[in-house]
Design a protein around this motif. Sequence first.
Motif, PDB file in Angstrom:
ATOM      1  N   MET A   6       0.831  -1.213   0.000  1.00 16.35           N
ATOM      2  CA  MET A   6       0.000   0.000   0.000  1.00 16.35           C
ATOM      3  C   MET A   6       0.860   1.256   0.000  1.00 16.35           C
ATOM      4  SD  MET A   6      -3.288  -0.847   2.435  1.00 16.35           S
ATOM      5  CE  MET A   6      -2.352  -1.392   3.863  1.00 16.35           C
ATOM      6  N   CYS A   7       1.994   1.208   0.687  1.00 17.90           N
ATOM      7  CA  CYS A   7       2.893   2.360   0.698  1.00 17.90           C
ATOM      8  C   CYS A   7       3.414   2.660  -0.708  1.00 17.90           C
ATOM      9  CB  CYS A   7       4.051   2.090   1.661  1.00 17.90           C
ATOM     10  SG  CYS A   7       5.358   3.324   1.615  1.00 17.90           S
ATOM     11  N   LEU A   8       3.804   1.618  -1.439  1.00 17.09           N
ATOM     12  CA  LEU A   8       4.321   1.829  -2.792  1.00 17.09           C
ATOM     13  C   LEU A   8       3.210   2.152  -3.789  1.00 17.09           C
ATOM     14  CD1 LEU A   8       6.902  -1.114  -2.951  1.00 17.09           C
ATOM     15  CD2 LEU A   8       7.408   1.302  -2.653  1.00 17.09           C
ATOM     16  N   TYR A   9       2.069   1.526  -3.621  1.00 15.65           N
ATOM     17  CA  TYR A   9       0.979   1.684  -4.589  1.00 15.65           C
ATOM     18  C   TYR A   9       0.263   3.023  -4.438  1.00 15.65           C
ATOM     19  CZ  TYR A   9      -3.105   0.282  -7.372  1.00 15.65           C
ATOM     20  OH  TYR A   9      -4.091   0.209  -8.322  1.00 15.65           O
ATOM     21  N   TRP A  10      -0.010   3.390  -3.203  1.00 14.18           N
ATOM     22  CA  TRP A  10      -0.757   4.624  -2.957  1.00 14.18           C
ATOM     23  C   TRP A  10       0.072   5.722  -2.304  1.00 14.18           C
ATOM     24  CZ3 TRP A  10      -4.648   0.744  -0.678  1.00 14.18           C
ATOM     25  CH2 TRP A  10      -5.486   0.246  -1.693  1.00 14.18           C
ATOM     26  N   GLY A  11       1.340   5.444  -2.000  1.00 13.26           N
ATOM     27  CA  GLY A  11       2.160   6.450  -1.326  1.00 13.26           C
ATOM     28  C   GLY A  11       1.736   6.700   0.105  1.00 13.26           C
ATOM     29  N   GLU A  12       1.173   5.678   0.758  1.00  8.74           N
ATOM     30  CA  GLU A  12       0.645   5.809   2.121  1.00  8.74           C
ATOM     31  C   GLU A  12       1.765   5.591   3.138  1.00  8.74           C
ATOM     32  OE1 GLU A  12      -2.075   6.551   3.664  1.00  8.74           O
ATOM     33  OE2 GLU A  12      -3.496   6.804   2.024  1.00  8.74           O
ATOM     34  N   ALA A  13       2.247   6.666   3.751  1.00  6.29           N
ATOM     35  CA  ALA A  13       3.274   6.530   4.784  1.00  6.29           C
ATOM     36  C   ALA A  13       2.709   5.866   6.031  1.00  6.29           C
ATOM     37  CB  ALA A  13       3.844   7.907   5.128  1.00  6.29           C
ATOM     38  N   THR A  14       1.424   6.085   6.293  1.00  6.13           N
ATOM     39  CA  THR A  14       0.796   5.468   7.456  1.00  6.13           C
ATOM     40  C   THR A  14       0.772   3.952   7.325  1.00  6.13           C
ATOM     41  OG1 THR A  14      -0.596   7.435   7.653  1.00  6.13           O
ATOM     42  CG2 THR A  14      -1.251   5.500   8.913  1.00  6.13           C
ATOM     43  N   ALA A  15       0.585   3.452   6.107  1.00  3.72           N
ATOM     44  CA  ALA A  15       0.587   2.003   5.887  1.00  3.72           C
ATOM     45  C   ALA A  15       1.960   1.419   6.195  1.00  3.72           C
ATOM     46  CB  ALA A  15       0.196   1.697   4.446  1.00  3.72           C
ATOM     47  N   LEU A  16       3.034   2.134   5.815  1.00  2.00           N
ATOM     48  CA  LEU A  16       4.380   1.650   6.123  1.00  2.00           C
ATOM     49  C   LEU A  16       4.624   1.656   7.625  1.00  2.00           C
ATOM     50  CD1 LEU A  16       7.016   0.655   4.887  1.00  2.00           C
ATOM     51  CD2 LEU A  16       7.802   3.017   4.811  1.00  2.00           C
ATOM     52  N   SER A  17       4.097   2.662   8.309  1.00  2.66           N
ATOM     53  CA  SER A  17       4.211   2.695   9.762  1.00  2.66           C
ATOM     54  C   SER A  17       3.445   1.534  10.390  1.00  2.66           C
ATOM     55  CB  SER A  17       3.678   4.025  10.299  1.00  2.66           C
ATOM     56  OG  SER A  17       3.735   4.061  11.698  1.00  2.66           O
ATOM     57  N   GLY A  18       2.276   1.207   9.809  1.00  5.53           N
ATOM     58  CA  GLY A  18       1.521   0.062  10.308  1.00  5.53           C
ATOM     59  C   GLY A  18       2.276  -1.246  10.111  1.00  5.53           C
ATOM     60  N   SER A  19       2.964  -1.377   8.966  1.00  7.34           N
ATOM     61  CA  SER A  19       3.769  -2.581   8.739  1.00  7.34           C
ATOM     62  C   SER A  19       4.899  -2.687   9.747  1.00  7.34           C
ATOM     63  CB  SER A  19       4.341  -2.560   7.318  1.00  7.34           C
ATOM     64  OG  SER A  19       3.340  -2.763   6.362  1.00  7.34           O
ATOM     65  N   LEU A  20       5.570  -1.573   9.997  1.00  6.42           N
ATOM     66  CA  LEU A  20       6.666  -1.589  10.955  1.00  6.42           C
ATOM     67  C   LEU A  20       6.156  -1.908  12.361  1.00  6.42           C
ATOM     68  CD1 LEU A  20       9.664  -1.168  11.411  1.00  6.42           C
ATOM     69  CD2 LEU A  20       9.238   1.276  11.699  1.00  6.42           C
ATOM     70  N   TYR A  21       5.000  -1.365  12.691  1.00  3.83           N
ATOM     71  CA  TYR A  21       4.408  -1.658  14.001  1.00  3.83           C
ATOM     72  C   TYR A  21       4.047  -3.145  14.099  1.00  3.83           C
ATOM     73  CZ  TYR A  21       1.718  -0.593  18.250  1.00  3.83           C
ATOM     74  OH  TYR A  21       1.260  -0.529  19.536  1.00  3.83           O
ATOM     75  N   HIS A  22       3.546  -3.704  12.990  1.00  2.00           N
ATOM     76  CA  HIS A  22       3.182  -5.121  13.024  1.00  2.00           C
ATOM     77  C   HIS A  22       4.424  -6.016  13.071  1.00  2.00           C
ATOM     78  CE1 HIS A  22      -0.013  -8.070  12.813  1.00  2.00           C
ATOM     79  NE2 HIS A  22       0.697  -8.774  11.942  1.00  2.00           N
ATOM     80  N   VAL A  23       5.540  -5.532  12.553  1.00  2.00           N
ATOM     81  CA  VAL A  23       6.791  -6.282  12.677  1.00  2.00           C
ATOM     82  C   VAL A  23       7.112  -6.522  14.145  1.00  2.00           C
ATOM     83  CG1 VAL A  23       9.295  -6.111  12.375  1.00  2.00           C
ATOM     84  CG2 VAL A  23       7.789  -5.608  10.467  1.00  2.00           C
ATOM     85  N   VAL A  24       6.992  -5.461  14.946  1.00  2.00           N
ATOM     86  CA  VAL A  24       7.277  -5.589  16.380  1.00  2.00           C
ATOM     87  C   VAL A  24       6.216  -6.435  17.069  1.00  2.00           C
ATOM     88  CG1 VAL A  24       7.693  -4.317  18.504  1.00  2.00           C
ATOM     89  CG2 VAL A  24       8.398  -3.347  16.329  1.00  2.00           C
TER      90      VAL A  24
END
Length: 735
Positions: A328-346
């Motif tokens: 979603m970050c790459l497709y829509w440029g959603e920085a919040t989605a990348l933050s959600g992925s990083l949060y889910h990593v933890v």
Amino acid sequence: MTRLSSTTGQYLIWGMILIPLLGAVFAQYCKNFARLKLLSCLSFFPFFCALTLYPTVFIHKSPIPAGLDIFISGINFYLDGLSLFFCLFTSLIWSLASIYGYAYLHTDKGMQRYTGAWLLALSANLGLVIAEDLLTFFLFWELLSLSAYLLISHEQDEAALYAGKKYLALSLPGGICLLGGILILHTGTNSLQWSALWQNAGLSIQNWRIALTLILLGLMVKCGLMPLHIWLPDAHPAAPTPASALLSGVMIKAGAYGMIRLAQGYLQSYAVSPWTVQGHQLGYILLWVGLINMLLGVGLALFQSNAKRLLAYHSISQMGYIVLGIGMCLYWGEATALSGSLYHVVNHALFKSSLFLIVGVIYWQTGKLNLKELGGWFKLLPLLFVLALIASLGISGIPLFNGYVSKTLLHTCLSDGLKNFPVHFSWEPQIMEGIFILTGAGTLASFIKFMWFIFIQPAYEKQPTKTSIPQAMLIPIAVLSVLIILGGIFPYRMLGITGDALGIKIKLEPLFHELSGTVINAILGVTVFSLAYFSGFFRQHFTPIPLVDYAYRRLGQGGLFLFRQISLILTVLNNAGQNLLAETAAAHKKFSESRATLSMTAQGHWNCWQNRWSRAEEEVICYCKRWEQEFAGKYYESLHKRTIQKDKIQKIFIADLLRLSCLPERLLNLICRQSKRFENQLIKQAQKCKPTDGEESFGPFTALGYILVYFQRDLSLGLSLILLVLLMFLLPLIV
């Protein structure tokens, strides 16, 4: 909090990597179990170093570089927010798993090998996330693959060795793909930085796609994403429980770290990147890869009766959530989605490590992993039941637990993206929403099954009335459970940290507005479990249909056959080449001998001809000298004769001239005499013929006429006179 100097920060970075590495080396020479425990305590050192570096990097926003000028481009490190974020949770979980391992492996005979691989994997994992460039990343990537293989095959039984071989069979090609992509990237851009994929237009579009595809394939192998997941379900049951917790909770995040780095570089260079359109296309692909892994992972988990295999398939499903956010970050440029992925990593690292450690406690007590053969542990270990419930609620995305925050954030980004951006097909929003709901329901059903079969259902066989669990095994699980609860109660603080780690601003929105979706997931999950349980579905024994394993096996057999054929062809060519080389060497030897003989013969002939030529040259020189002497003698003799003859001619000529010089005088005298005689004759004639009256007197012309008349009668005499007169005038000129 004070800011550390750059030198101190570099020392701490090197300490985080080198101290565990040195411990791994010393572990091979240490056979005392107490000393091996002491070496395992080195796992805590990186965590304290990361805590010390937190104020400098996060609060003061001062990244710390470090490096060593060796190899091709050196080993370069760069500790920024994202690297430190991964270092913190990696070293924390590693430290907790080390405490757990003290009790779990206290009777293990291979503790020496295990401790070395344990510390080596820690050093490799930390070096991988601190790496500044792709070459350093690749070096620690391969080191992590090697150490993970040692941990997977630690038990040295048939299952462990098979799982280790399968892991290597995919890790090695994955590493080759990663290296190939790095080399193509460096060839086109002359750079090894992560950002070079987005900021430099030196690559052609074909090479860019090839490089990015190869890098992503290498990362996906470590993530365990389908269809490159086949090592994961076998590796977790075969490895010791602490290693399984790290494999699922930490090590597979190495691939996620690489993907997040790519997405971070894309966001930072979005405005100037020449590959924006290609980034959208890649994001669309990763979005669907994440959704498919979410659904298939949880679907396969429902069929599992082995507790570790169930958790392994859920690792695939949870990695799908992470990849979904990156897509979603790459497709829509959603920085919040990348933050959600990083949060889910933890979050995934916390609750999945906790679940594996809980399964390890049960296995440590019973020696069994089959869910159908367990049960009744709620009465014997109520504390363990509570800890397992917390981790299960966290992974199921129940509110007030950490999994709910990251999953809700990802679902919100997905819903907003589908509303605000165009889609390729009209059915995509419904399919995506349906996959998200089914995955949530399947996850909840799986962990209801997990809790039911281990703790609630009646025991399969008689159990001990009293059990004791070492505190070293319960404390790490309790710490992880507390962190799971804190992550769910204070989500905004954690989201702020993830935003700082990524270097982007996160738009924080209320996270508890999707409780209706959570209720629907819960109802569906309970319904799925109830239907499967009461229908006897969970009690049935399912013979797995390893379609993917079969496909890989056939592919491997085909590749092995092809390799053998190529090897056979190369062997034949090698033998032919060696024979050719031998024949060439023999021919060369003969040629050398012939050339030597010919050279000696030619040299002899040359010397002979040279001697003959010298003699001939001497003879020619002698002949020339003799001829010169003879010619000179004849010439001088001839010249002498000519001189004498010339002198004679000159004398004759002079005599002739002298005689000629007297000729005019003689002629003059002759002419005078003739003239006198003619005059006398004329006078006599004149006297005889006197002129009459009227005629002219005798004059010169009359005399001339008489002379002509006379000459007419005596022509020879007249001509003689004329020649004499001419000779008189010409003779002086001739002389």
